[in-house]
Design a protein around this motif. Structure first.
Motif, mmCIF file in Angstrom:
data_model
loop_
_atom_site.group_PDB
_atom_site.id
_atom_site.type_symbol
_atom_site.label_atom_id
_atom_site.label_comp_id
_atom_site.label_asym_id
_atom_site.label_seq_id
_atom_site.Cartn_x
_atom_site.Cartn_y
_atom_site.Cartn_z
ATOM 1 N N LEU A 15 0.613 -1.289 -0.076
ATOM 2 C CA LEU A 15 -0.104 -0.109 0.219
ATOM 3 C C LEU A 15 0.948 1.126 -0.034
ATOM 4 N N ALA A 16 1.581 1.271 0.829
ATOM 5 C CA ALA A 16 2.988 2.279 0.814
ATOM 6 C C ALA A 16 3.773 2.799 -0.332
ATOM 7 N N TRP A 17 4.149 1.584 -0.810
ATOM 8 C CA TRP A 17 4.730 1.901 -2.295
ATOM 9 C C TRP A 17 3.762 2.374 -3.448
ATOM 10 N N LYS A 18 2.466 1.972 -3.286
ATOM 11 C CA LYS A 18 1.425 2.420 -4.304
ATOM 12 C C LYS A 18 1.154 4.035 -3.991
ATOM 13 N N ILE A 19 0.719 4.071 -2.509
ATOM 14 C CA ILE A 19 0.365 5.523 -2.282
ATOM 15 C C ILE A 19 1.418 6.397 -2.460
ATOM 16 N N ALA A 20 2.710 6.125 -2.434
ATOM 17 C CA ALA A 20 3.968 7.065 -2.521
ATOM 18 C C ALA A 20 4.060 7.436 -3.896
ATOM 19 N N GLN A 21 3.236 6.819 -4.820
ATOM 20 C CA GLN A 21 3.608 7.100 -6.201
ATOM 21 C C GLN A 21 2.287 8.173 -6.924
ATOM 22 N N SER A 22 1.500 8.401 -5.820
ATOM 23 C CA SER A 22 0.382 9.566 -6.319
ATOM 24 C C SER A 22 0.718 10.698 -6.015
ATOM 25 N N PRO A 23 0.694 11.603 -7.239
ATOM 26 C CA PRO A 23 1.034 13.180 -7.252
ATOM 27 C C PRO A 23 0.121 13.954 -6.434
ATOM 28 N N LEU A 24 -0.861 13.315 -5.629
ATOM 29 C CA LEU A 24 -1.608 13.982 -4.639
ATOM 30 C C LEU A 24 -0.974 14.006 -3.527
ATOM 31 N N LEU A 25 -0.010 13.181 -2.946
ATOM 32 C CA LEU A 25 0.804 12.991 -1.690
ATOM 33 C C LEU A 25 1.618 14.129 -1.338
ATOM 34 N N ASP A 26 1.647 14.758 -0.478
ATOM 35 C CA ASP A 26 2.533 15.500 0.140
ATOM 36 C C ASP A 26 3.337 15.077 1.457
ATOM 37 N N GLU A 27 2.872 14.692 2.429
ATOM 38 C CA GLU A 27 3.689 14.245 3.376
ATOM 39 C C GLU A 27 2.821 12.631 3.732
ATOM 40 N N PHE A 28 4.143 11.782 4.234
ATOM 41 C CA PHE A 28 3.601 10.382 4.183
ATOM 42 C C PHE A 28 4.104 9.774 5.538
ATOM 43 N N TYR A 29 3.646 9.246 6.495
ATOM 44 C CA TYR A 29 3.920 8.713 7.666
ATOM 45 C C TYR A 29 3.419 7.403 7.843
ATOM 46 N N ALA A 30 4.193 6.530 8.555
ATOM 47 C CA ALA A 30 3.605 5.205 8.681
ATOM 48 C C ALA A 30 3.844 4.852 10.217
ATOM 49 N N ALA A 31 2.972 4.062 10.772
ATOM 50 C CA ALA A 31 2.999 3.533 12.133
ATOM 51 C C ALA A 31 2.753 2.335 12.622
ATOM 52 N N PRO A 32 3.404 1.280 12.820
ATOM 53 C CA PRO A 32 4.842 1.545 12.999
ATOM 54 C C PRO A 32 5.670 1.337 11.954
ATOM 55 N N GLY A 33 5.157 0.647 10.777
ATOM 56 C CA GLY A 33 5.778 0.600 9.435
ATOM 57 C C GLY A 33 6.862 -0.523 9.676
ATOM 58 N N ASN A 34 7.678 -0.723 8.505
ATOM 59 C CA ASN A 34 8.900 -1.556 8.539
ATOM 60 C C ASN A 34 9.977 -1.077 7.662
ATOM 61 N N PRO A 35 11.021 -1.674 7.614
ATOM 62 C CA PRO A 35 12.285 -1.087 6.836
ATOM 63 C C PRO A 35 11.866 -0.864 5.408
ATOM 64 N N GLY A 36 11.038 -1.682 4.719
ATOM 65 C CA GLY A 36 10.452 -1.661 3.451
ATOM 66 C C GLY A 36 9.761 -0.147 3.201
ATOM 67 N N ILE A 37 8.892 -0.221 4.240
ATOM 68 C CA ILE A 37 8.179 0.967 4.010
ATOM 69 C C ILE A 37 8.746 2.317 4.334
ATOM 70 N N ALA A 38 9.850 2.137 5.094
ATOM 71 C CA ALA A 38 10.741 3.473 5.084
ATOM 72 C C ALA A 38 11.486 3.827 4.053
ATOM 73 N N ASP A 39 11.231 3.291 3.008
ATOM 74 C CA ASP A 39 11.733 3.749 1.594
ATOM 75 C C ASP A 39 10.545 4.900 1.250
ATOM 76 N N HIS A 40 9.429 4.854 1.677
ATOM 77 C CA HIS A 40 8.574 5.534 1.264
ATOM 78 C C HIS A 40 8.034 6.671 2.302
ATOM 79 N N ALA A 41 7.909 6.264 3.433
ATOM 80 C CA ALA A 41 7.217 6.906 4.548
ATOM 81 C C ALA A 41 8.205 7.109 5.645
ATOM 82 N N THR A 42 8.020 8.337 6.295
ATOM 83 C CA THR A 42 8.627 8.525 7.640
ATOM 84 C C THR A 42 8.019 7.617 8.799
#
Ligand code: AMP
Ligand code: GLY
Length: 423
Positions: A15-42
């Motif tokens: 989901l993070a990988w796909k959301i990160a490709q959106s031109p509508l996205l300004d800031e992206f956070y994930a809780a708690p996330g994982n090291p792969g998600i960290a490529d796309h979100a804080t």
């Protein structure tokens, strides 16, 4: 848009990988996330069970939209609490999440609104459940009512097996989830998963998938959370999808609304395609893991506005476009899974993604700067291809480049589709 994603599995990485490709996205956070998600979100070290802490963080960062990945926070009412705080949230209310949280709730809904499913009875004590099984005979299916991490279902081929499963539930094997039991008719056919969004009124069909629950090649050994999946599911022809929408999804949306529990989020319908047509085995109220990984690979459209429209009652304004290609994902798991396994085993190398294949992280963590495996299901090697056969070859080629001594995978994910494609 400022977005917060809740969760830490392979599903959330996709989901993070796909959301990160959106031109509508300004800031992206994930809780708690994982090291792969960290490529796309804080990543934010929030305790997701502490709803006040999640809301406080969302307010502090002026988050516009929260996407909840897993079922546990939904069943616990996180989406209700976020919405009450004025934050748009993807995911059903606690009341609507009972579709996953209580099998008896779903069966009663099916009975009320004529949704095709196996005949059943609910029981709060062992003796009447045993009597019912003796009267019905085997094969028969015994289910703990509540969330049991996929382990609360016994498909009993003999009466003795069914009686033992009833005792297991009432003896507390699944804790409070087993305090009530559903006994259900055995459905014979081919299984498929169907994903469909709803904003409470409108439905938007997404795609179909098939998974592999057993740990071993040839669908042998104990059940797992899923060792791999592919999309689309060949058994879900356009006609079968249409029947599923009309006979199962639409009456569910209307029934939930009528009962005062309008459903907003994603339906993950587990179906048995029987001689009569599609019958509902169960609902989940979130994306499947690893089914989400193959869905995200196939989705051409921007995911973010689709999820936002689901959350804000404007699903009739959006469409989802899909690649014609098939996608397939292979789960790499820790040796021993679904039993006991070593934790914190080092993952020496994860190959780079190509245009057609990518490794999603599930149970991984960084320990002193080193990537380690912390979970049972650890990596999801996902690829697409013109056919399932091609996607499978591409996924295994990439999986073979992963360097992780304590990992294993099934070698036959997608076998049914590959057999069909050869025929
Ligand atoms: P569930 O956790 O409800 O998805 O059940 C786990 C698995 O048990 C399903 O994926 C099916 O393979 C099987 N199962 C559940 N209910 C039935 C049923 N009524 N008839 C046949 N198989 C079932
Ligand atoms: N793969 C099955 C699930 O997500 O429940």
């Amino acid at each position: 848009m400022k977005v917060l994603l809740i969760g830490s599995g392979g599903r959330e990485h996709a989901l993070a990988w796909k959301i990160a490709q959106s031109p509508l996205l300004d800031e992206f956070y994930a809780a708690p996330g994982n090291p792969g998600i960290a490529d796309h979100a804080t990543l934010v070290a929030l305790n997701v069970e502490d709803h006040a802490a999640v809301i406080a963080f969302a307010k502090e960062k002026a988050i516009d939209f929260v996407v909840v990945g897993p079922e546990a926070p939904l069943v616990a009412g996180l989406a209700d609490d976020l919405r009450a705080a004025g934050i748009a949230t993807f995911g059903p209310s606690k009341a609507a999440a009972q579709l996953e949280g209580s099998k008896g709730f779903t069966k009663d809904l099916c009975a009320r609104y004529d949704i095709p499913t196996g005949a059943y009875q609910r029981f709060k004590a062992a003796e009447p459940a045993r009597d019912y099984v003796r009267a019905q005979g085997a094969p028969i299916v015994i289910k703990a009512d509540g969330l049991a991490a996929g382990k609360g279902v016994t498909v009993a081929m003999t009466e003795a097996e069914a009686l033992a499963a009833i005792d297991e539930c009432f003896d507390g094997a699944f804790g409070t989830a087993g305090a009530e039991v559903v006994v259900e008719a055995f459905l014979d056919g081919e299984e498929a998963s169907f994903f469909c969004l709803s904003d409470g009124k409108t439905a938007l069909a997404l795609a179909t998938a098939q998974d592999h629950k057993r740990v071993g090649d040839g669908d042998t050994g104990p059940n797992t959370g899923g060792m791999g999946a592919y999309s689309p599911a060949p058994v879900m022809t356009p006609a079968m999808v249409e029947r599923t929408m009309k006979e199962i999804i639409e009456p569910t949306i209307a029934g939930m609304a009528k009962d005062g529990n309008p459903f907003s989020g994603v339906f993950f319908a587990g179906l048995m395609i029987t001689a009569k047509g599609p019958e509902l085995i169960e609902y989940n109220v979130r994306f499947g893991d690893p089914e989400c990984q193959v869905l995200m690979m196939r989705l051409k459209s921007d995911l973010l506005p689709i999820l936002y429209a689901t959350a804000t009652g404007t699903l009739d304004k959006v469409e989802a476009e899909w690649r014609d290609d098939a996608a397939l994902t292979v789960v790499l798991a820790s040796k021993g899974y679904p039993g006991a396994y070593d934790k914190n085993t080092p993952i020496a190398h994860i190959p780079e993604a190509s245009e057609k294949a990518k490794v999603f992280h599930a149970g991984t963590a960084l320990k002193d700067g080193e990537l380690v495996a912390t979970g049972g299901r650890v990596l999801n090697v996902t690829a697409f291809g013109k056919t399932v056969t091609e996607a499978q070859a591409r996924a295994y080629a990439l999986a073979d480049k992963v360097e992780w001594e304590n990992g294993f995978c099934r070698r036959d994910i997608g076998w049914q589709a590959v057999v069909r494609e050869k025929a």
